[in-house]
Design a protein around this motif. Structure first.
Motif, mmCIF file in Angstrom:
data_model
loop_
_atom_site.group_PDB
_atom_site.id
_atom_site.type_symbol
_atom_site.label_atom_id
_atom_site.label_comp_id
_atom_site.label_asym_id
_atom_site.label_seq_id
_atom_site.Cartn_x
_atom_site.Cartn_y
_atom_site.Cartn_z
ATOM 1 N N GLU A 1 0.787 -1.026 -0.221
ATOM 2 C CA GLU A 1 -0.143 -0.068 -0.018
ATOM 3 C C GLU A 1 0.860 1.384 -0.063
ATOM 4 O OE1 GLU A 1 -3.700 -0.040 2.364
ATOM 5 O OE2 GLU A 1 -2.988 -1.964 3.113
ATOM 6 N N GLY B 1 2.211 2.304 -3.588
ATOM 7 C CA GLY B 1 1.048 2.879 -4.399
ATOM 8 C C GLY B 1 1.004 4.296 -4.238
ATOM 9 N N PRO B 2 0.271 4.940 -5.316
ATOM 10 C CA PRO B 2 0.027 4.234 -6.678
ATOM 11 C C PRO B 2 1.352 3.805 -7.387
ATOM 12 C CG PRO B 2 -1.112 6.320 -6.396
ATOM 13 C CD PRO B 2 -0.209 6.322 -5.307
ATOM 14 N N VAL B 3 1.079 2.863 -8.012
ATOM 15 C CA VAL B 3 2.169 2.179 -9.145
ATOM 16 C C VAL B 3 1.907 2.477 -10.410
ATOM 17 C CG1 VAL B 3 3.844 0.307 -9.647
ATOM 18 C CG2 VAL B 3 3.305 0.874 -7.258
ATOM 19 N N LEU C 1 1.640 -6.754 -7.183
ATOM 20 C CA LEU C 1 1.488 -5.576 -6.581
ATOM 21 C C LEU C 1 -0.225 -5.501 -6.077
ATOM 22 C CD1 LEU C 1 3.656 -3.314 -8.331
ATOM 23 C CD2 LEU C 1 3.997 -3.989 -5.925
ATOM 24 N N THR C 2 -1.023 -5.648 -7.493
ATOM 25 C CA THR C 2 -2.482 -5.623 -6.850
ATOM 26 C C THR C 2 -2.763 -6.623 -5.814
ATOM 27 O OG1 THR C 2 -2.733 -5.087 -9.268
ATOM 28 C CG2 THR C 2 -4.497 -5.958 -8.033
ATOM 29 N N ALA D 1 -1.649 -2.919 -3.413
ATOM 30 C CA ALA D 1 -1.355 -1.671 -4.216
ATOM 31 C C ALA D 1 -2.010 -1.081 -5.276
ATOM 32 C CB ALA D 1 0.165 -1.581 -4.675
ATOM 33 N N THR D 2 -2.319 -0.084 -5.495
ATOM 34 C CA THR D 2 -3.084 0.547 -7.044
ATOM 35 C C THR D 2 -2.248 0.418 -7.912
ATOM 36 O OG1 THR D 2 -4.266 1.797 -5.427
ATOM 37 C CG2 THR D 2 -4.504 2.308 -7.663
ATOM 38 N N VAL D 3 -2.156 -0.219 -8.981
ATOM 39 C CA VAL D 3 -1.577 -0.226 -10.234
ATOM 40 C C VAL D 3 -2.204 0.100 -11.320
ATOM 41 C CG1 VAL D 3 -0.084 -1.870 -11.658
ATOM 42 C CG2 VAL D 3 -0.145 -2.330 -9.085
ATOM 43 N N GLY E 1 -4.041 -4.934 -12.662
ATOM 44 C CA GLY E 1 -4.148 -3.333 -12.374
ATOM 45 C C GLY E 1 -5.223 -2.916 -13.246
#
Lengths: 376, 376
Positions: free
Chosen positions: B24, B27-29, B45-46, B50-52, B71
């Protein structure tokens, strides 16, 4: 120490020996050289009902071979011997074949050397009558050697080449019976065609694998940690016996040298493209390799394209592989190929399963649902 | 067509996505390049929370990657992006990294190119401030490519190299978090050390495999019938993508050229020994290869010597492999390696199981008693 009882079980299982008319007609047989190939021939013939007499310069090899069911070490009556199989290292073949032809006056004599032209030439140079000699070569063996690894099934469904140009029709048909009794698939080739073919598909690839592996001696051990499955595949056969291969490659020097010079030309072309920093020139050689590997016949002669590989994590737990295969085969997919990729830092490995590209997505989904970890 | 539902199952199984504080925080990545590696980074990552945001010159790739859970294709607010992962072909990396550094003003930018020195030099030549750039290289991938083969576990337990010498300590620790979230094992190397190591264990073996396979184009199809497992192992990686490898090899031209010249010296030495018909000289090179392959770390870093291979026939019947593995594992032997050798003329294959040499005889006996056909 190896348990002789277990080995005897091994060579007589899984089906009890049945007697084979062809095998009985072949005997008595003398096998000279009780290594992997010679002892395996002895096991196959004995199991089929033939009488086999084993000889080896190292008597311990003959005794071990006899112990695993390859035959007896008792010498036969020379005049009664019908077939002699010479399974000694390439350099010794002509001398041993000549002595066999002279000692066993009524026997057909064959050899199993990996290279045929030099053997025939050496025998002709000895001005022998070759009516009773038939050169042959079973395409079987491994990076291991010695009688302990022998099995009557070493030749099952393998190609066994008979080199044309020597022996009377009767002598040839005797060796054809040997090939049949061993369960191998017969191919007739001229000595020159055989030597070209084995240089192309066996000797040159062996040399390339050894050359690749030889460079690893200079690699810092830290760098070796980055080694993946690719370099392991390329260098696997580099583990083979240097003395045996020194003799094989030297015996087939003309074919191998001609083919290796073409490899060196390609290597020089690759080096020029690399030094000129021309991606297109480099890619050209890589593309030629792609075409070459696609030419290799795959399972049932099918091309190996249109496959996709599903990689599943294998917990290092008892029975994990068995459960994994049960889950895979429950999907009814046809496994085209598989390999295990080990993780050098933890117990788990990864199983790569190649399946038809049209089945891969379903298999991944099913494996995931069953709780297996997928890598790809 | 691939079933998106199955693929979604694939990338979210086997364990439900848990959120990872580090992920987390990352992100954002933005992932630029939605091929196998880029889409797999997005999936990992998702899945970790995390936001991808996915970008690819070929929008279809970005859409497919989004479809398998890598993502979203919705553009982020540039100023909020904390990390950019550049996963484009080597030649495009410097240009894409420069644009990323300028467009995402507060983001750490990393790339995953297989060669590091040329990337850093190209970026320095562009006179960029590299405080926010960190070069890296996950040692993962396959001969396959594209987002459809992506998986969040592509990097699990694989090495992921961070190239030292660029980026502030904060930027480096951001990329270290990326490596950790992807489940990879971190290695810090200088760009030069990295490029030398991958040339040794990946690029040069790839070239040798391609050179071996390229020669097969000239082999008569009849001769290819004599091909066994050896040539198949040596040439397997020759199936890789020529365009990608043209770029990788050219980018690492200095290291590869230096090492390939040593290979050519060995090849010339081998050719001389062959032409001089000196078995000892030929065997010397084969012996050097034997030493090199023994230097490769095996399972758990163990050397791969002291193994013996048991070869069992696999009937082409449903569940045969599962039953076979159940029988093998009932013996409690540790399977060090395995492979399937196919018979191109009949359905059956042969399973080669490598076990400790001290266990091989017992395993052979047990397999035979259970009625399996042994080849060796």
């Amino acid at each position: 120490m190896v348990d002789q009882e277990n080995l005897r079980t091994m060579v007589t299982a899984p089906t009890p020996p049945g007697t084979d008319q062809r095998a009985e007609a072949l005997g008595p047989v003398v096998v000279i050289g009780a290594g992997l190939v010679g002892a395996s021939v002895g096991c196959a013939l004995t199991r089929a009902g033939a009488t086999v007499h084993l000889r080896d310069r190292r008597r311990s090899h003959a005794l071990v071979a006899a112990g695993i069911g390859a035959g007896t070490v008792t010498p036969p009556a020379a005049r009664e011997v019908k077939l002699v199989v010479v399974a000694v290292p390439p350099d010794a073949v002509p001398e041993v074949v000549e002595r066999a032809l002279k000692h066993y006056r009524h026997a057909v004599v064959t050899d199993v050397a990996s290279v045929k032209t030099p053997v025939v030439e050496a025998l002709r140079a000895r001005e022998l009558n070759l009516d009773r000699y038939v050169g042959s070569h079973p395409m079987a063996g491994s990076q291991y050697s010695g009688p302990l690894t022998a099995t009557p099934q070493l030749f099952v469904d393998r190609r066994w080449v008979i080199a044309d140009g020597t022996g009377t029709p009767d002598a040839v048909s005797t060796v054809e019976s040997l090939v049949a009794v061993c369960g191998a698939r017969l191919i007739h080739l001229s000595p020159a065609d055989h030597d070209r073919a084995v240089a192309e598909v066996s000797h040159v690839p062996q040399i390339m694998s050894s050359l690749t592996a030889a460079r690893l001696r200079d690699v810092p051990s830290g760098d070796l940690l980055l080694a993946g499955q690719g370099v392991r595949d390329v260098t696997r056969v580099a583990g083979s016996d240097p003395v045996l291969w020194g003799q094989i490659i030297t015996a087939n020097h003309e074919q191998i040298a001609a083919q290796l010079r073409r490899v060196r030309d390609d290597l020089d072309r690759m080096l020029e493209a690399i030094q000129a920093q021309e991606p297109a020139g480099v890619g050209e050689v890589i593309a030629e390799g792609q075409q070459g590997v696609a030419a290799l016949p795959g399972k049932h002669g099918r091309s190996t394209t249109n496959l996709d590989t599903v990689v599943v994590e294998i917990p290092d737990a008892p029975g994990a592989l068995a459960r994994l295969f049960a889950d895979i085969q429950a999907q009814g997919v046809n496994i085209e190929d598989l390999s295990i990729e080990h993780d050098i830092a933890k117990p788990a490995g990864y199983l790569s399963v190649a399946v038809g590209a049209d089945r891969a997505a379903d298999l991944r989904a099913a494996m995931s649902s069953a709780g297996w970890g997928l890598r790809s």
